[in-house]
Design an enzyme around this catalytic site. Structure first.
Site, PDB file in Angstrom:
ATOM      1  N   ASP A 366      -6.920 -25.750   1.225  1.00 26.09           N
ATOM      2  CA  ASP A 366      -8.369 -25.822   1.201  1.00 26.09           C
ATOM      3  C   ASP A 366      -8.951 -24.421   1.013  1.00 26.09           C
ATOM      4  O   ASP A 366      -8.511 -23.456   1.666  1.00 26.09           O
ATOM      5  CB  ASP A 366      -8.859 -26.432   2.519  1.00 26.09           C
ATOM      6  CG  ASP A 366     -10.354 -26.571   2.591  1.00 26.09           C
ATOM      7  OD1 ASP A 366     -10.909 -27.349   1.806  1.00 26.09           O
ATOM      8  OD2 ASP A 366     -10.970 -25.903   3.444  1.00 26.09           O
ATOM      9  N   GLU A 402      -6.984 -25.332  -3.856  1.00 26.99           N
ATOM     10  CA  GLU A 402      -8.383 -25.563  -4.185  1.00 26.99           C
ATOM     11  C   GLU A 402      -8.908 -24.177  -4.550  1.00 26.99           C
ATOM     12  O   GLU A 402      -9.119 -23.336  -3.664  1.00 26.99           O
ATOM     13  CB  GLU A 402      -9.156 -26.138  -2.997  1.00 26.99           C
ATOM     14  CG  GLU A 402     -10.608 -26.430  -3.343  1.00 26.99           C
ATOM     15  CD  GLU A 402     -11.423 -26.904  -2.148  1.00 26.99           C
ATOM     16  OE1 GLU A 402     -12.306 -27.755  -2.344  1.00 26.99           O
ATOM     17  OE2 GLU A 402     -11.185 -26.417  -1.027  1.00 26.99           O
TER      18      GLU A 402
END
Length: 720
Positions: A366, A402
Site C-alpha cells: 500500500d 501501489e
C-alpha cells in the site's frame, strides 16, 4: 532481579509466581520467542531509560500480575528469558524515557504498549482517553504527559507456539504471466455465503472451507490478494460515529494476523487458522498475496494515541518534522521512518516471517512510493529496494506496488525497479475513458492493451510488470461504475465529502437502480466490455472480488468504514450470467498464451505476417493522424499466435491461434472489414459482448464485413 508485587490477588498456578526465574536472555530475535522450554523477550529502544515487561491474566486479560524490569541491554535491545513462560501468555511493555515532544520523544511509563514483533494480539482496542500519552484538552495539550494507566483498554500481545503441520505444502511459484489475481476481503467474501455455517462466516476458516475453495477454483483465478490481515485499529472517530475500519489499512501489528477474522477458541488461534487457510488454498492451486501497510501505523499524528511505536521510540520509528510533528506522505497522520535501520529491520523481518512461517506467496504494498523516500524525493534505488533485491527469500516472491503516495512527486507509475510489478492506474483510467466514450487518444488505449511498454520496457521489465485493473477496493465496483455518475457516500458520515469525485464512470442514462430495460441492457454490455478488455490485455489481470457476480455498494466509492451489507458479497442476488461470462473469459485467457505473452511485441514478422497490427474499421492500417484523433472511438488489432517469441517451460516453441479484436465504443453500430491474406482467410466470432455469453458465431471470409453493435467488443479467431 525481583518481580514487582501484583496489584490484585493472584490465581493459583502450577508454579509460584513470586519465585519465577528471570534469566538474562538474548537480544535476538526480537519479540517473544517460545523455544520449547521458555520464552525469550526482546524489545528495541534506542532512547529509552528503562523497560518493563508486564504479564497479564484474568477473564479479560486485564489482571497485571507482574512487572519485570529488563536489566539486560545489548545493542539498544532490552531483553530477558522466562523459563516458566508458555504459549498463550499475555504481555505488554512499559517504556521509561523523556517526555519531550519538541525533541521527538514521547515516552510515558503509564502507557502499556504492544510488542512490535507480537505474533498475535488478543482483541481490538477499547477506546478511552487513557490510551493517549497526553491529557486530551486544549491546543498544545500533547506537550504535557498523561499519567493514567492505559492497560485496561489496550489489547495484549500473546506468546505463540509456531509449531504447525504444513505437510508437503510448498510455494506454488506460478509465473506472473500465468497469474489471475482476485482482490478480496476475508470477511466480505465469507460473511453472507449461504453454504457456510455462522461459526465460519467472516473468518480465515471460512475462506479455507470447501465451498469457498470450490468457488475460487472453478472461477479460474490463480491467486487471491487479501486486503489487510495484519492486526489493525478502528480509529476512535469512526467508532464514535458507530462505524469501523472495515478495509484494515491502519496496521498496528506487522506480524499478527487480525484477531477478529479468527473463528474463536484459544488465545493465538488466529495464527494456526491463518496457516490452515494458506495450506488449503495452496492445495486448491491458489496463491496468497497479502496487501500490506508498512507506510504508516494506527497511531496517527501528534494528537493520536500511544499504542506501540510512539511510546517505544518515537524518534526512531517515525519521520518527524521539528521533533513534535509527523511527516505525512500517507494521509493517515504519520509515515514510518524507512531511513532508520531498526525500522527497516522491522519491515524486512515482518515480510520474511509471512513468507517463511506463514507461507504466503507475495505482497501488495500500500502506498509503496512512501517506502522509497530516502529524505524527501522518491528514490527508486532506496535502501528498501536494495535490501529486497539481495534478499534470498523476498526476491523470490511476488512483489506488487501501489506506486503512489500523497506526497509531492508521489505518483510513480512505471518508475519501480526490476522484480516489481505495479498497480497500473493509467490502465484503469484509459480503459474507463474509452468505454464511457470520453475524448482521448486511441494511442493511450492501445499502449494499455499491449502491456504498457511505454511505462515498463525501459526498466528491463516484462509485460507482467503491469497489474491491470478496471476496479479495485478503493472506488466503485464494476456494477457501480456503469450505474453511477457520482459518488453516494452519505452513510460514511462525512456529508459525501470523502472519496474520489473523478471516477471516470458513466451511468448509461440513469443514476442508480432503474427499471429501464434499455439502460440495464447497456449496463450489462458495458460490464462485459470491461471484463473482456481486462482479460484480453497483456499484463496481469486483477479482478475485484464480487465484480463477477455484479456486486454493488450502492454508489459508495469509499466503503472503508462500512462493515455491513454495503460491503459484504450478496451471494443470494448474484448475477449468474455475469459470473459464467467471467469464468469463460478466464478460461479463454488460460487456454491462449497469445493473451499473456512473457515478452514485448517486437514488430517482427513470420512469412510476411506481423506479430501485431492495428487496423481501422475499414481494414486499413492506423495512421499517425488516426492515433491522435481524440474523437475516434473504434479500432481493431490483429494478434499473431505464431510469433510468440518466448519458449515454453521446457524450451518448446509456443504456438497459438491468431485473433482479431474489434473495439467499438461509438453510440452506433459499425461494420468492420476483416483482414484478408496473409493475415487470415477465414474468421469466426468467438466472443461478442452484445451477447450474454461467449459463443461461436458465423464464419466470415477475410476481406468480409462483420457488424459490431454500439459499445461492443468482438473477438474473432482465425480458422484458416
Amino acid at each position: 532481579m525481583a518481580v514487582r508485587a501484583p496489584r490484585r490477588p493472584r490465581k493459583r498456578q502450577a508454579f509460584d509466581r513470586s519465585r519465577m526465574r528471570i534469566w538474562p536472555g538474548q537480544s535476538y530475535p526480537l519479540g517473544a520467542t517460545w523455544d520449547g522450554a521458555g520464552v525469550n523477550f526482546a524489545l528495541f529502544s534506542e532512547s529509552a531509560t528503562g523497560v518493563e515487561l508486564c504479564l497479564f491474566d484474568g477473564p479479560n486479560g486485564n489482571n497485571e500480575w507482574a512487572r519485570i524490569p529488563l536489566e539486560e541491554r545489548t545493542d539498544q535491545v532490552w531483553h530477558c528469558y522466562l523459563p516458566e513462560a508458555r504459549p498463550g501468555w499475555r504481555y505488554g511493555f512499559r517504556v521509561d524515557g523523556p517526555y519531550d515532544p519538541g525533541a521527538g520523544h514521547r515516552f510515558n511509563r503509564a502507557k502499556l504498549l504492544f510488542d512490535p514483533y507480537a505474533k498475535a494480539i488478543d482483541r481490538a482496542v477499547r477506546w478511552d482517553d487513557a490510551l493517549f500519552g497526553y491529557r486530551i484538552g486544549s491546543e498544545g495539550a500533547d506537550l504535557e504527559p498523561d499519567d493514567r494507566d492505559s492497560a485496561p483498554f489496550l489489547p495484549k500481545s500473546v506468546v505463540v507456539d509456531p509449531a504447525f503441520s504444513w505437510g508437503d505444502d510448498r510455494p506454488l511459484r506460478r509465473p506472473l504471466h500465468e497469474t489471475v489475481i482476485y482482490e478480496m476481503h476475508v470477511k466480505g467474501f465469507t460473511m453472507r455465503h449461504p453454504e457456510l455455517p455462522d461459526s465460519l462466516r467472516g473468518t480465515y476458516a471460512g475462506l479455507a472451507s470447501p465451498p469457498a475453495l470450490d468457488y475460487l477454483r472453478t472461477l479460474g483465478v490463480t491467486a487471491i490478494e487479501l486486503m489487510p490481515c495484519h492486526q489493525f485499529v478502528a480509529d476512535r472517530v469512526l467508532v464514535d460515529r458507530g462505524l469501523t475500519n472495515y478495509w484494515g489499512y491502519n496496521s498496528i501489528g506487522f506480524f499478527a494476523p487480525e484477531a477478529k477474522y479468527s473463528s474463536g477458541g484459544t488465545l493465538g488461534q488466529q495464527v494456526s487458522e491463518f496457516k490452515t487457510m494458506v495450506r488449503s488454498l495452496h492445495q486448491a492451486g491458489i496463491e496468497v498475496i497479502l496487501d500490506v501497510v508498512y507506510n504508516h501505523t494506527a497511531e496517527g499524528n501528534h494528537l493520536g494515541p500511544t499504542l506501540c511505536f510512539r511510546g517505544i521510540d518515537n524518534a526512531a520509528y517515525y519521520r518527524l518534522v521539528d521533533g513534535r510533528y509527523y511527516m505525512d506522505y500517507t494521509g493517515c497522520g504519520n509515515t514510518l521512518n524507512m531511513t532508520h535501520p531498526r525500522t527497516l529491520q522491522l519491515i524486512m523481518d515482518s515480510l520474511r516471517y509471512w513468507v517463511l512461517e506463514m507461507h504466503v506467496d507475495g505482497f501488495r504494498f500500500d502506498l509503496a512510493a512512501s517506502l522509497a523516500r530516502e529524505l524527501h524525493d522518491v528514490d527508486r534505488l532506496g535502501a528498501f529496494f536494495d535490501i529486497i533485491h539481495q534478499d534470498p527469500v523476498l526476491s523470490q516472491v511476488k512483489l506488487i506496488a501501489e506506486p503512489w503516495d500523497l506526497g509531492e512527486g508521489g505518483y510513480q507509475v512505471g518508475n519501480f525497479p526490476p522484480l516489481w510489478s505495479e498497480w497500473n492506474g493509467k490502465y484503469r483510467d484509459s480503459v474507463r475513458d474509452y468505454w464511457r466514450g470520453a475524448d482521448a487518444t486511441l494511442a493511450e488505449f492501445a499502449n494499455r492493451l499491449t502491456g504498457s511498454s511505454d511505462l515498463y520496457q525501459t526498466s528491463a521489465r516484462t509485460p507482467s510488470a503491469s497489474i491491470n485493473f478496471v476496479t479495485a477496493h478503493d472506488g466503485f465496483t464494476l456494477r457501480d461504475l456503469v450505474s453511477y455518475n457520482d459518488k453516494h457516500n452519505e452513510e460514511n458520515g462525512e456529508e459525501n465529502r470523502d472519496g474520489e469525485s473523478n471516477n471516470r464512470s458513466w451511468n448509461c442514462g440513469a443514476e442508480g437502480p432503474t427499471d429501464d430495460q434499455g439502460v440495464n441492457a447497456l449496463r450489462a454490455r458495458q460490464m462485459r466490455n470491461f471484463l473482456a478488455t481486462l482479460f484480453l490485455s497483456q499484463g496481469v489481470p486483477m479482478l475485484l472480488g464480487g465484480d463477477e457476480i455484479g456486486r454493488t455498494q450502492q454508489g459508495n466509492n469509499n466503503a472503508y468504514c462500512q462493515d455491513g451489507e454495503i460491503s459484504w458479497y450478496d451471494w443470494e442476488s448474484a448475477d449468474v450470467g455475469l459470473h459464467e461470462y467471467t469464468r469463460e473469459l478466464i478460461d479463454l485467457r488460460r487456454n491462449h498464451p497469445v493473451f499473456r505473452r512473457r515478452r514485448w511485441f517486437q514488430g517482427r514478422a513470420i512469412r510476411g505476417v506481423p506479430e501485431l497490427e492495428w487496423l481501422k474499421p475499414d481494414g486499413t492500417e492506423m495512421s499517425e493522424e488516426d492515433w491522435n484523433n481524440g474523437f475516434a472511438k473504434s479500432l481493431a488489432v490483429f494478434l499473431n499466435g505464431e510469433t510468440i517469441a518466448s519458449p515454453g517451460p521446457h524450451g518448446e516453441r509456443v504456438v497459438d491461434a491468431s485473433f482479431y479484436i474489434a473495439f467499438n465504443a461509438h453510440y452506433e453500430p459499425l461494420e468492420f472489414v476483416l483482414p484478408g491474406p496473409p493475415l487470415g482467410e477465414r474468421w469466426q466470432v468467438v466472443l461478442d459482448t452484445a451477447k450474454p455469453l461467449p459463443e461461436d458465431g458465423p464464419v466470415v471470409p477475410g476481406g468480409g464485413k462483420v457488424a459490431i453493435a454500439d459499445r461492443t467488443l468482438a473477438l474473432l479467431r482465425r480458422i484458416a
